[in-house]
Design a protein around this motif. Structure first.
Motif, short mmCIF file in Angstrom:
data_model
loop_
_atom_site.label_atom_id
_atom_site.label_comp_id
_atom_site.label_asym_id
_atom_site.label_seq_id
_atom_site.Cartn_x
_atom_site.Cartn_y
_atom_site.Cartn_z
N ALA A 2 -6.03 -44.94 -36.15
CA ALA A 2 -5.43 -43.60 -36.19
C ALA A 2 -6.48 -42.55 -36.54
CB ALA A 2 -4.29 -43.55 -37.21
N GLY A 3 -7.19 -42.77 -37.64
CA GLY A 3 -8.23 -41.83 -38.04
C GLY A 3 -9.41 -41.83 -37.10
N THR A 4 -9.81 -43.01 -36.68
CA THR A 4 -10.97 -43.13 -35.79
C THR A 4 -10.82 -42.26 -34.55
OG1 THR A 4 -11.53 -45.37 -36.52
CG2 THR A 4 -12.25 -44.73 -34.32
N PHE A 5 -9.69 -42.36 -33.87
CA PHE A 5 -9.53 -41.62 -32.61
C PHE A 5 -9.27 -40.14 -32.83
CE2 PHE A 5 -8.56 -46.04 -31.46
CZ PHE A 5 -9.59 -46.23 -30.55
N ALA A 6 -8.62 -39.80 -33.93
CA ALA A 6 -8.45 -38.38 -34.26
C ALA A 6 -9.81 -37.74 -34.57
CB ALA A 6 -7.50 -38.23 -35.44
N LEU A 7 -10.66 -38.46 -35.25
CA LEU A 7 -12.00 -37.96 -35.57
C LEU A 7 -12.87 -37.85 -34.32
CD1 LEU A 7 -12.39 -40.12 -38.77
CD2 LEU A 7 -12.52 -37.61 -38.76
N LEU A 8 -12.78 -38.84 -33.44
CA LEU A 8 -13.54 -38.78 -32.19
C LEU A 8 -13.11 -37.58 -31.34
CD1 LEU A 8 -13.53 -42.56 -31.22
CD2 LEU A 8 -15.55 -41.21 -31.82
N HIS A 9 -11.81 -37.29 -31.35
CA HIS A 9 -11.30 -36.15 -30.59
C HIS A 9 -11.78 -34.83 -31.20
CE1 HIS A 9 -8.54 -33.80 -28.13
NE2 HIS A 9 -8.17 -33.16 -29.23
N ARG A 10 -11.77 -34.76 -32.51
CA ARG A 10 -12.18 -33.51 -33.19
C ARG A 10 -13.67 -33.28 -33.07
NH1 ARG A 10 -13.86 -29.53 -34.61
NH2 ARG A 10 -13.52 -28.31 -36.52
N PHE A 11 -14.46 -34.35 -33.10
CA PHE A 11 -15.91 -34.22 -33.08
C PHE A 11 -16.46 -34.95 -31.86
CE2 PHE A 11 -14.66 -34.53 -37.66
CZ PHE A 11 -14.77 -33.17 -37.94
N ARG A 35 -7.65 -54.57 -31.75
CA ARG A 35 -6.75 -53.57 -31.17
C ARG A 35 -7.45 -52.22 -31.04
NH1 ARG A 35 -0.54 -54.41 -32.37
NH2 ARG A 35 0.43 -52.58 -31.44
N LEU A 36 -8.23 -51.88 -32.06
CA LEU A 36 -8.97 -50.62 -32.04
C LEU A 36 -9.99 -50.62 -30.90
CD1 LEU A 36 -10.35 -48.86 -35.23
CD2 LEU A 36 -11.65 -48.90 -33.11
N ARG A 37 -10.71 -51.71 -30.74
CA ARG A 37 -11.71 -51.77 -29.66
C ARG A 37 -11.04 -51.70 -28.29
NH1 ARG A 37 -13.93 -55.64 -33.19
NH2 ARG A 37 -13.08 -57.37 -31.98
N GLU A 38 -9.90 -52.35 -28.15
CA GLU A 38 -9.19 -52.30 -26.87
C GLU A 38 -8.76 -50.87 -26.55
OE1 GLU A 38 -7.26 -56.83 -26.89
OE2 GLU A 38 -6.07 -55.11 -27.58
N LYS A 39 -8.31 -50.14 -27.54
CA LYS A 39 -7.95 -48.73 -27.32
C LYS A 39 -9.18 -47.92 -26.93
CE LYS A 39 -4.30 -48.58 -30.86
NZ LYS A 39 -3.91 -47.92 -32.13
N ALA A 40 -10.29 -48.17 -27.62
CA ALA A 40 -11.51 -47.43 -27.32
C ALA A 40 -11.95 -47.65 -25.87
CB ALA A 40 -12.62 -47.85 -28.29
N HIS A 41 -11.87 -48.90 -25.40
CA HIS A 41 -12.22 -49.19 -24.01
C HIS A 41 -11.27 -48.48 -23.06
CE1 HIS A 41 -15.53 -52.06 -24.18
NE2 HIS A 41 -14.97 -52.59 -25.26
N ALA A 42 -9.98 -48.51 -23.36
CA ALA A 42 -8.99 -47.89 -22.49
C ALA A 42 -9.19 -46.38 -22.41
CB ALA A 42 -7.58 -48.21 -22.99
N LEU A 43 -9.68 -45.78 -23.48
CA LEU A 43 -9.88 -44.34 -23.53
C LEU A 43 -11.28 -43.92 -23.08
CD1 LEU A 43 -8.12 -43.65 -26.96
CD2 LEU A 43 -7.27 -42.97 -24.69
N GLY A 44 -12.10 -44.89 -22.73
CA GLY A 44 -13.47 -44.57 -22.33
C GLY A 44 -14.34 -44.15 -23.49
N ALA A 55 -15.65 -46.49 -25.85
CA ALA A 55 -16.26 -47.67 -26.45
C ALA A 55 -17.70 -47.42 -26.90
CB ALA A 55 -16.20 -48.84 -25.47
N ASP A 56 -18.42 -46.56 -26.19
CA ASP A 56 -19.82 -46.32 -26.55
C ASP A 56 -19.96 -45.47 -27.80
OD1 ASP A 56 -18.74 -44.11 -25.23
OD2 ASP A 56 -20.67 -43.47 -24.43
N ARG A 57 -18.85 -44.92 -28.30
CA ARG A 57 -18.91 -44.07 -29.50
C ARG A 57 -18.28 -44.74 -30.72
NH1 ARG A 57 -15.99 -38.81 -28.27
NH2 ARG A 57 -16.76 -38.31 -30.36
N VAL A 58 -17.86 -45.99 -30.57
CA VAL A 58 -17.18 -46.70 -31.66
C VAL A 58 -17.87 -48.02 -31.94
CG1 VAL A 58 -15.01 -47.73 -32.44
CG2 VAL A 58 -14.95 -45.67 -31.03
N ALA A 59 -18.15 -48.27 -33.22
CA ALA A 59 -18.60 -49.57 -33.68
C ALA A 59 -17.60 -50.07 -34.71
CB ALA A 59 -19.99 -49.46 -34.31
N THR A 60 -17.32 -51.36 -34.71
CA THR A 60 -16.39 -51.92 -35.69
C THR A 60 -17.12 -52.91 -36.59
OG1 THR A 60 -15.67 -53.70 -34.20
CG2 THR A 60 -14.39 -51.64 -34.18
N VAL A 61 -16.72 -52.94 -37.86
CA VAL A 61 -17.29 -53.84 -38.84
C VAL A 61 -16.15 -54.47 -39.63
CG1 VAL A 61 -18.76 -54.07 -40.88
CG2 VAL A 61 -19.39 -52.44 -39.07
#
Length: 300
Positions: free
Chosen positions: A77-86, A103-112, A114-120
């Protein structure tokens, strides 16, 4: 917005459905719980999207961040809101749950994205944190109150922050309420009794939920530069997902509260959480998602 600890450290009451107490035996169902919690997190993000965006726009930043760290990211939720804002920032999302991060990575791929998200995957109560870089913005939404030692976690965040960086701490006053006070007709006040049944569990196992984080931030060497309360009151007539949000949320509360409710209340709760029944909470036109979020912004 997820419990940032490993499942072994997550208390039964907060997982609201993943653990069932039978005498002195505790039986865990982490896969089912992970999926059920993910559904609640996704619906929370969907219903509260405008409020989340408003919180991010409010943040007192000196410049647009390049690297954002989302602690206890859940399903994003926060990750994608932050990516949208910045739109030029990259986000490192940290969570204990591999299912949520998948699930977060799958959403990132679907939204194009993935290159701006890393998961730990990490347990933030562990003695050592993984290498997380030097973020310009650290975001922690509904995750800090899970920490066994919040002071230690806050000191680690302070040490991580870039010299000009900002820490944004978002916490909930409690789980959202959905029903009118006089509902359901046969058991008025049922929802409040369900919350009262689990409040003592939260007090025992998550004592920092609802805390005033200002003094804790100061004690950790951070300076509070902004504070606000966001009130949420979204009617089912205003958002099509409020009914599903209420159903998913009440189902999780039901497992935690069941052993503390009298039979009549439990029967009424079962009728509300029966998705296919005529009394399903999802079908009620008088629902509203009501809650509060407290927000603190702090710097080194």
């Amino acid at each position: 917005m997820s419990d940032p600890r490993t499942p072994a450290h997550a208390p039964a009451h907060h997982q609201l459905g993943g653990h069932h107490q039978h005498g002195h035996q505790q039986h865990a169902h982490p896969v089912e719980d992970d999926a059920a919690l993910a559904e609640v997190l996704d619906l929370d993000a969907e219903v509260l999207a405008d409020h989340l965006a408003a919180i991010i726009y409010w943040l007192p930043l000196d410049a647009e961040p390049r690297h954002v760290l989302d602690l206890g990211a859940g399903t994003g939720a926060g990750t994608f809101a932050l990516l949208h804002r910045f739109p030029t920032a990259r986000v490192t999302a940290v969570d204990a749950s591999p299912g949520h991060l998948l699930r977060l990575r799958e959403k990132a791929h679907a939204l194009g994205l993935a290159d701006r998200v890393a998961t730990v995957q990490a347990d933030l109560d562990a003695d050592r944190w993984p290498e997380l870089g030097t973020p310009d913005l650290v975001w922690a939404s509904a995750s800090m109150h899970h920490m066994a030692d919040p002071g230690r976690a806050l000191r680690r965040i302070r040490d991580l922050l870039a010299p000009h960086g900002l820490f944004a701490l978002v916490e909930l006053a409690g789980f959202p309420r959905f029903l009118p006070a006089d509902a359901p007709a046969d058991r008025p006040g049922l929802e409040e009794r369900c919350h009262a049944a689990t409040d003592h569990l939260h007090a025992a196992h998550v004592p920092h939920r609802g805390a005033d984080w200002g003094p804790l931030l100061t004690a950790a060497g951070l300076t509070v530069t902004g504070e606000r309360t966001v009130t949420v009151d979204i009617a089912a007539t205003e958002h099509p997902s409020v009914g599903r949000y209420a159903l998913a949320g009440l189902r999780r509360i039901r497992t935690a509260a069941a052993q503390y409710l009298d039979p009549a209340d439990l029967a009424a709760l079962d009728r509300l959480t029966d998705a296919d029944g005529p009394g399903s909470i999802a079908l009620r036109p008088d629902l509203a998602a009501r809650t509060e979020r407290q927000v603190w912004a702090a710097r080194r």
